[in-house]
Motif scaffolding. Structure first.
Motif, PDB file in Angstrom:
ATOM      1  N   LYS A 215       0.837  -1.204   0.000  1.00  0.00           N
ATOM      2  CA  LYS A 215       0.000   0.000   0.000  1.00  0.00           C
ATOM      3  C   LYS A 215       0.869   1.250   0.000  1.00  0.00           C
ATOM      4  O   LYS A 215       1.968   1.259   0.578  1.00  0.00           O
TER       5      LYS A 215
ATOM      6  N   PHE B 280       5.697   3.646  -5.271  1.00  0.00           N
ATOM      7  CA  PHE B 280       5.503   2.299  -5.800  1.00  0.00           C
ATOM      8  C   PHE B 280       6.833   1.674  -6.187  1.00  0.00           C
ATOM      9  O   PHE B 280       7.091   0.506  -5.896  1.00  0.00           O
TER      10      PHE B 280
ATOM     11  N   TYR C 198      -2.190  -3.371  -5.229  1.00  0.00           N
ATOM     12  CA  TYR C 198      -1.651  -2.131  -4.657  1.00  0.00           C
ATOM     13  C   TYR C 198      -2.833  -1.285  -4.230  1.00  0.00           C
ATOM     14  O   TYR C 198      -3.779  -1.079  -4.997  1.00  0.00           O
TER      15      TYR C 198
ATOM     16  N   ILE D 256       1.010  -3.581 -11.899  1.00  0.00           N
ATOM     17  CA  ILE D 256       0.131  -4.056 -10.835  1.00  0.00           C
ATOM     18  C   ILE D 256      -0.954  -4.918 -11.476  1.00  0.00           C
ATOM     19  O   ILE D 256      -1.526  -4.531 -12.505  1.00  0.00           O
TER      20      ILE D 256
END
Length: 276
Positions: free
Chosen positions: A81, A96, A111, A137
């Motif tokens: 997260k 990220f 995510y 992702i």
């Protein structure tokens, strides 16, 4: 009827990606030996989903542990997260990359926007949409979004959140949020399903005796039968294994309803409407 019958059972998210119903949460697990031992114990017990976050400070340990297990990458489902201080479009993209490097993974399975930071969460989510479109992702979602923030986001996003991870347990069932997520095909996921250890409730003791299970196992089975993904946290190998032993029984409809009726809107974690 039960939803999940085996620890390997998965639920299909809105985009077709499958996610295990049960995972290990590693909040408050110290980086290094503690989190690595927990993750290894979980994978040995059959877990294939691990839930971490940048703010937990243990992404590196999670990454080391999953590599050491030797389980194929495509058999694991790893969630992390973006933290509040990193929210915003460009800063989320940078955060990220930091998480991906620490985990040692090319692609993150899920995510999430960790909390709905006022004035920032929509830009943050826009960054998640970019990462999703880029293939970095496999699935995107939010955490701790209540109805107002979820309605706000759904009014502008291009890709609906696939998961909303919130505090959810018998004392906090959030029925209107549950219904809203179901309406939009968003899977609800429970953090702190075990109420941070506050399990000494008469009904839980009664049901534990009835089914020959622990109060924790009763709650986790209730989650699964409600169709809620759940990620109990533990760093104790025996407890991690115990939490996974919830696939050999079903609560009756009456007992599920009795647990539902415990709801009193009680939070053990922060209130998303006021937490910054």
């Amino acid at each position: 009827m039960s939803v999940a019958k085996h620890i390997a059972d998965t639920v299909e998210l809105a985009n077709g990606v499958t996610m295990p119903w049960l995972g290990l949460g590693v909040w408050q697990a110290a980086d290094g030996a503690e989190v690595e031992t927990a993750v290894r114990a979980a994978i040995e017990a059959g877990y294939r989903s691990i839930d971490t976050a940048a703010v937990y400070g243990n992404e590196e340990g999670v990454g080391r542990a999953i590599r050491e297990t030797g389980v194929k990458r495509d058999e694991l489902f790893i969630t992390t997260k973006v933290w509040n201080a990193d929210q915003g479009y460009e800063s989320t993209l940078q955060a990220f990359e930091t998480s991906r490097r620490k985990l040692g993974l090319d692609v993150i399975d899920l995510y999430l926007v960790h909390w709905p930071v006022t004035g920032k969460y929509k830009e943050t989510y826009r960054a998640l949409e970019k990462l999703y479109r880029d293939g970095s992702i496999r699935a995107i979602g939010v955490s701790n979004f209540l109805e107002p923030q979820l309605h706000d986001l759904l009014g502008e996003c291009e890709v609906k959140p696939m998961v909303n991870q919130v505090e959810f347990h018998p004392l906090l069932t959030q029925p209107s949020l549950y219904s809203l997520c179901k309406e939009h095909g968003i899977r609800l996921e429970a953090w702190s399903p075990l109420m941070q250890g506050n399990l000494d409730l008469p009904l839980l003791r009664q049901l534990a005796d009835k089914y020959g299970k622990s109060p924790a196992q009763i709650v986790l089975r209730w989650d699964l039968q409600r169709g809620v993904i759940t990620i109990p946290k533990s760093v104790t190998p025996a407890r991690i294994a115990e939490n996974a032993n919830v696939f050999d029984f079903n609560l009756s409809d009456a007992d599920v309803a009795a647990l539902d009726a415990l709801d009193e809107g009680r939070r053990f974690g922060p209130d998303p409407m006021t937490f910054v």
